[in-house]
Motif scaffolding. Structure first.
Motif, PDB file in Angstrom:
ATOM      1  N   ASP A  43     -11.889  14.612  61.613  1.00 28.85           N
ATOM      2  CA  ASP A  43     -11.050  15.535  62.542  1.00 28.85           C
ATOM      3  C   ASP A  43      -9.929  15.768  61.770  1.00 28.85           C
ATOM      4  O   ASP A  43      -9.099  15.032  61.070  1.00 28.85           O
ATOM      5  N   VAL A  44      -9.488  17.053  61.762  1.00 32.49           N
ATOM      6  CA  VAL A  44      -8.321  17.615  61.203  1.00 32.49           C
ATOM      7  C   VAL A  44      -7.022  17.077  61.407  1.00 32.49           C
ATOM      8  O   VAL A  44      -6.353  16.463  60.438  1.00 32.49           O
ATOM      9  N   LYS A  45      -6.774  16.643  62.827  1.00 30.68           N
ATOM     10  CA  LYS A  45      -5.389  15.993  63.002  1.00 30.68           C
ATOM     11  C   LYS A  45      -5.355  14.490  62.639  1.00 30.68           C
ATOM     12  O   LYS A  45      -4.437  14.049  62.103  1.00 30.68           O
ATOM     13  N   LEU A  46      -6.462  13.811  62.471  1.00 33.75           N
ATOM     14  CA  LEU A  46      -6.801  12.496  62.010  1.00 33.75           C
ATOM     15  C   LEU A  46      -6.372  12.564  60.486  1.00 33.75           C
ATOM     16  O   LEU A  46      -5.641  11.600  59.832  1.00 33.75           O
ATOM     17  N   VAL A  47      -6.826  13.507  59.888  1.00 34.22           N
ATOM     18  CA  VAL A  47      -6.735  13.783  58.309  1.00 34.22           C
ATOM     19  C   VAL A  47      -5.328  13.863  58.003  1.00 34.22           C
ATOM     20  O   VAL A  47      -4.713  12.915  57.022  1.00 34.22           O
ATOM     21  N   TYR A  48      -4.549  14.728  58.751  1.00 34.43           N
ATOM     22  CA  TYR A  48      -3.095  14.769  58.621  1.00 34.43           C
ATOM     23  C   TYR A  48      -2.504  13.707  58.929  1.00 34.43           C
ATOM     24  O   TYR A  48      -1.427  13.324  58.001  1.00 34.43           O
ATOM     25  N   GLU A  49      -2.636  12.922  59.854  1.00 34.27           N
ATOM     26  CA  GLU A  49      -2.041  11.783  60.177  1.00 34.27           C
ATOM     27  C   GLU A  49      -2.110  10.666  59.098  1.00 34.27           C
ATOM     28  O   GLU A  49      -1.122   9.916  58.631  1.00 34.27           O
ATOM     29  N   LEU A  50      -3.318  10.691  58.499  1.00 29.21           N
ATOM     30  CA  LEU A  50      -3.746   9.545  57.251  1.00 29.21           C
ATOM     31  C   LEU A  50      -2.833  10.119  56.040  1.00 29.21           C
ATOM     32  O   LEU A  50      -2.144   9.080  55.575  1.00 29.21           O
ATOM     33  N   THR A  51      -3.039  11.352  55.828  1.00 28.54           N
ATOM     34  CA  THR A  51      -2.175  11.561  54.538  1.00 28.54           C
ATOM     35  C   THR A  51      -0.653  11.573  54.758  1.00 28.54           C
ATOM     36  O   THR A  51      -0.048  11.185  53.723  1.00 28.54           O
ATOM     37  N   LYS A  52      -0.407  11.721  55.983  1.00 33.16           N
ATOM     38  CA  LYS A  52       1.212  11.768  56.263  1.00 33.16           C
ATOM     39  C   LYS A  52       1.430   9.997  56.104  1.00 33.16           C
ATOM     40  O   LYS A  52       2.553   9.658  55.252  1.00 33.16           O
ATOM     41  N   SER A  53       0.754   9.335  56.560  1.00 33.34           N
ATOM     42  CA  SER A  53       1.130   7.695  56.446  1.00 33.34           C
ATOM     43  C   SER A  53       1.096   7.406  54.972  1.00 33.34           C
ATOM     44  O   SER A  53       1.924   6.546  54.641  1.00 33.34           O
ATOM     45  N   ILE A  54       0.257   7.824  54.361  1.00 35.42           N
ATOM     46  CA  ILE A  54       0.221   7.462  52.749  1.00 35.42           C
ATOM     47  C   ILE A  54       1.413   8.059  52.205  1.00 35.42           C
ATOM     48  O   ILE A  54       1.859   7.156  51.501  1.00 35.42           O
ATOM     49  N   GLU A  55       1.787   9.020  52.294  1.00 32.77           N
ATOM     50  CA  GLU A  55       2.855   9.816  51.610  1.00 32.77           C
ATOM     51  C   GLU A  55       4.000   9.064  52.016  1.00 32.77           C
ATOM     52  O   GLU A  55       4.936   8.672  51.266  1.00 32.77           O
ATOM     53  N   GLU A  56       4.249   8.593  53.391  1.00 36.58           N
ATOM     54  CA  GLU A  56       5.341   7.871  53.822  1.00 36.58           C
ATOM     55  C   GLU A  56       5.614   6.544  53.252  1.00 36.58           C
ATOM     56  O   GLU A  56       6.726   6.171  52.683  1.00 36.58           O
ATOM     57  N   GLU A  57       4.462   5.773  53.283  1.00 34.63           N
ATOM     58  CA  GLU A  57       4.545   4.385  52.773  1.00 34.63           C
ATOM     59  C   GLU A  57       4.678   4.527  51.140  1.00 34.63           C
ATOM     60  O   GLU A  57       5.227   3.650  50.762  1.00 34.63           O
ATOM     61  N   PHE A  58       4.035   5.549  50.736  1.00 36.43           N
ATOM     62  CA  PHE A  58       4.061   5.636  49.023  1.00 36.43           C
ATOM     63  C   PHE A  58       5.712   5.578  48.745  1.00 36.43           C
ATOM     64  O   PHE A  58       6.315   5.215  47.748  1.00 36.43           O
ATOM     65  N   LYS A  59       6.420   6.853  49.472  1.00 37.41           N
ATOM     66  CA  LYS A  59       7.678   7.068  49.352  1.00 37.41           C
ATOM     67  C   LYS A  59       8.772   5.980  49.671  1.00 37.41           C
ATOM     68  O   LYS A  59       9.676   5.727  49.204  1.00 37.41           O
ATOM     69  N   GLU A  60       8.302   5.094  50.618  1.00 36.86           N
ATOM     70  CA  GLU A  60       9.258   4.201  51.018  1.00 36.86           C
ATOM     71  C   GLU A  60       9.238   2.978  50.126  1.00 36.86           C
ATOM     72  O   GLU A  60      10.133   2.057  50.238  1.00 36.86           O
ATOM     73  N   ALA A  61       7.875   2.700  49.574  1.00 41.36           N
ATOM     74  CA  ALA A  61       8.157   1.543  48.553  1.00 41.36           C
ATOM     75  C   ALA A  61       9.002   1.506  47.601  1.00 41.36           C
ATOM     76  O   ALA A  61       9.204   2.256  46.761  1.00 41.36           O
ATOM     77  N   LYS A  62       9.938   0.776  47.797  1.00 39.19           N
ATOM     78  CA  LYS A  62      11.067   0.611  46.854  1.00 39.19           C
ATOM     79  C   LYS A  62      10.739  -0.195  45.509  1.00 39.19           C
ATOM     80  O   LYS A  62      10.656   0.491  44.443  1.00 39.19           O
ATOM     81  N   GLU A  63      10.416  -1.389  45.843  1.00 39.48           N
ATOM     82  CA  GLU A  63       9.953  -1.949  44.704  1.00 39.48           C
ATOM     83  C   GLU A  63       8.709  -2.626  44.855  1.00 39.48           C
ATOM     84  O   GLU A  63       8.117  -3.171  45.714  1.00 39.48           O
ATOM     85  N   LEU A  64       7.995  -2.533  43.729  1.00 38.66           N
ATOM     86  CA  LEU A  64       6.588  -2.694  43.787  1.00 38.66           C
ATOM     87  C   LEU A  64       6.404  -4.073  42.864  1.00 38.66           C
ATOM     88  O   LEU A  64       7.062  -4.552  42.381  1.00 38.66           O
ATOM     89  N   PRO A  65       5.624  -5.012  43.515  1.00 37.92           N
ATOM     90  CA  PRO A  65       5.269  -6.190  42.823  1.00 37.92           C
ATOM     91  C   PRO A  65       5.163  -6.108  41.449  1.00 37.92           C
ATOM     92  O   PRO A  65       4.376  -5.015  40.867  1.00 37.92           O
ATOM     93  N   PRO A  66       5.482  -7.067  40.804  1.00 37.11           N
ATOM     94  CA  PRO A  66       5.613  -7.021  39.223  1.00 37.11           C
ATOM     95  C   PRO A  66       4.046  -6.790  38.852  1.00 37.11           C
ATOM     96  O   PRO A  66       3.105  -7.404  39.291  1.00 37.11           O
ATOM     97  N   GLY A  67       3.988  -6.031  37.881  1.00 36.15           N
ATOM     98  CA  GLY A  67       2.480  -5.510  37.275  1.00 36.15           C
ATOM     99  C   GLY A  67       1.875  -4.281  37.914  1.00 36.15           C
ATOM    100  O   GLY A  67       1.009  -3.943  37.595  1.00 36.15           O
ATOM    101  N   LEU A  68       2.432  -3.993  39.200  1.00 33.10           N
ATOM    102  CA  LEU A  68       1.695  -3.025  39.687  1.00 33.10           C
ATOM    103  C   LEU A  68       2.445  -1.517  39.665  1.00 33.10           C
ATOM    104  O   LEU A  68       3.799  -1.610  39.840  1.00 33.10           O
ATOM    105  N   THR A  69       1.864  -0.819  39.297  1.00 30.85           N
ATOM    106  CA  THR A  69       2.212   0.591  38.814  1.00 30.85           C
ATOM    107  C   THR A  69       2.284   1.450  39.951  1.00 30.85           C
ATOM    108  O   THR A  69       1.377   1.133  41.081  1.00 30.85           O
ATOM    109  N   ALA A  70       3.101   2.510  40.140  1.00 30.60           N
ATOM    110  CA  ALA A  70       3.007   3.461  41.114  1.00 30.60           C
ATOM    111  C   ALA A  70       1.561   4.163  41.399  1.00 30.60           C
ATOM    112  O   ALA A  70       1.112   4.185  42.596  1.00 30.60           O
ATOM    113  N   LYS A  71       0.945   4.215  40.308  1.00 33.66           N
ATOM    114  CA  LYS A  71      -0.714   4.640  40.269  1.00 33.66           C
ATOM    115  C   LYS A  71      -1.311   3.673  40.943  1.00 33.66           C
ATOM    116  O   LYS A  71      -2.111   4.272  42.090  1.00 33.66           O
TER     117      LYS A  71
END
Ligand code: GDP
Length: 295
Positions: A43-71
């Protein structure tokens, strides 16, 4: 599943191969993901919700656990969001907890309900339960004989009596027969077609009210693509859909309908069917499913 699996696999390689995940790379990766999911009938709406939440959480993550890269973190987020969509971390609970346990199968004609009734009977008989199968479909010629033969093959008890005229009477008579025969699990197969949809859904509801099942399982055909979501929605307006069985995952390159039916009904996918044989049944494992998607 192949297409979606390939697409997600190449998105992962893209993430891993990027030197830097900047705003633009992130956008373009998420656009690829959207395209892959939409092409797989999600479902298109679901797809947008999913990608939006990935985008937000990715941007919000200030400090990553040691050893974990952004990738790594982006791959992890993608993995987690897809798993969440399918019911989270755990395999669904398929234990029969109360006895007798009444399981009613619903779904449109051809979705694979009767075959699935036989598979489920076999699955639980192997786990030591005494299983009874009831055929209430008086519309599709052949449903009665098909289930009777499956019951014979897996050594389940069987009840069906087209002479009783209507599905509700058959269900009630079958139920009392199975209860007096001390079945632990009673599986009721229902019709998937009627003169019209309203008549089918009303019959399903009447059977539901007459037998008060412990669980209503919606059987959906993975090859039906986009229709699956609409079917799930239609059934869930008449009866509570508690679980989902996805059939024919062996014969489709797409599995997005599976995601949509789960989301539309709020029910968990419990099993998948991956072949026509009685043994072709697996407990649904969201993690394994997503891991396979991600390659
Ligand atoms: P019903 O009308 O919902 O009762 O559907 P049936 O049980 O008669 O199944 C319709 C068709 O789908 C039959 O040819 C089954 O063999 C086939 N079928 C059911 N489940 C699966 C599955 O998991 N994989 C494949 N490939 N075929 C299936």
């Amino acid at each position: 599943m192949r297409d979606l699996m390939d697409a997600i696999g190449s998105i992962i390689s893209r993430i891993r191969g990027s030197t830097l995940i900047d705003e633009e790379t992130l956008r373009s990766i998420l656009r690829d993901l959207q395209r892959a999911l939409i092409r797989a009938d999600v479902d298109v709406k679901l797809v947008y919700e999913l990608t939006k939440s990935i985008e937000e959480e990715f941007k919000e993550a200030k400090e990553l656990p040691p050893g974990l890269t952004a990738k790594d973190y982006l791959v992890y987020l993608l993995y987690r969001k897809l798993t969440d969509l399918l019911g989270g971390d755990k395999e669904p609970d398929v234990e029969v907890k109360t006895k007798p346990y009444i399981l009613m199968l619903v779904g449109t004609e051809g979705s694979g309900k009767t075959t699935t009734a036989g598979k489920l009977a076999n699955f639980y008989i192997k786990r030591g339960l005494k299983v009874g199968l009831i055929e209430t479909d008086t519309i599709r010629p052949g449903a009665f004989d098909q289930l009777r033969q499956l019951a014979e093959r897996v050594k389940a008890m069987f009840f069906g009596d087209p002479s009783l005229g209507n599905a509700v009477n058959i269900a009630k008579a079958g139920l009392s027969r199975m209860i007096s025969s001390k079945a632990d699990l009673i599986i009721i197969d229902t019709a998937g077609r009627h003169r019209n949809e309203e008549e089918l859904l009303s019959e399903v509801k009447e059977i539901y009210e007459a037998v008060k099942p412990n669980e209503v399982m919606l059987v959906v055909d993975a090859t039906n693509g986009k229709q699956v979501g609409a079917q799930a929605e239609a059934f869930s307006k008449y009866v509570p859909v508690n679980s989902i069985f996805i059939t024919k995952l062996d014969s489709t390159a797409k599995g997005g309908g599976a995601l949509v039916s789960a989301v539309k009904t709020g029910a968990r996918i419990k099993f998948i069917g991956n072949g026509e044989d009685i043994e072709d049944i697996e407990v649904f494992n969201p993690r394994r499913f997503v891991a396979r998607l991600m390659g």
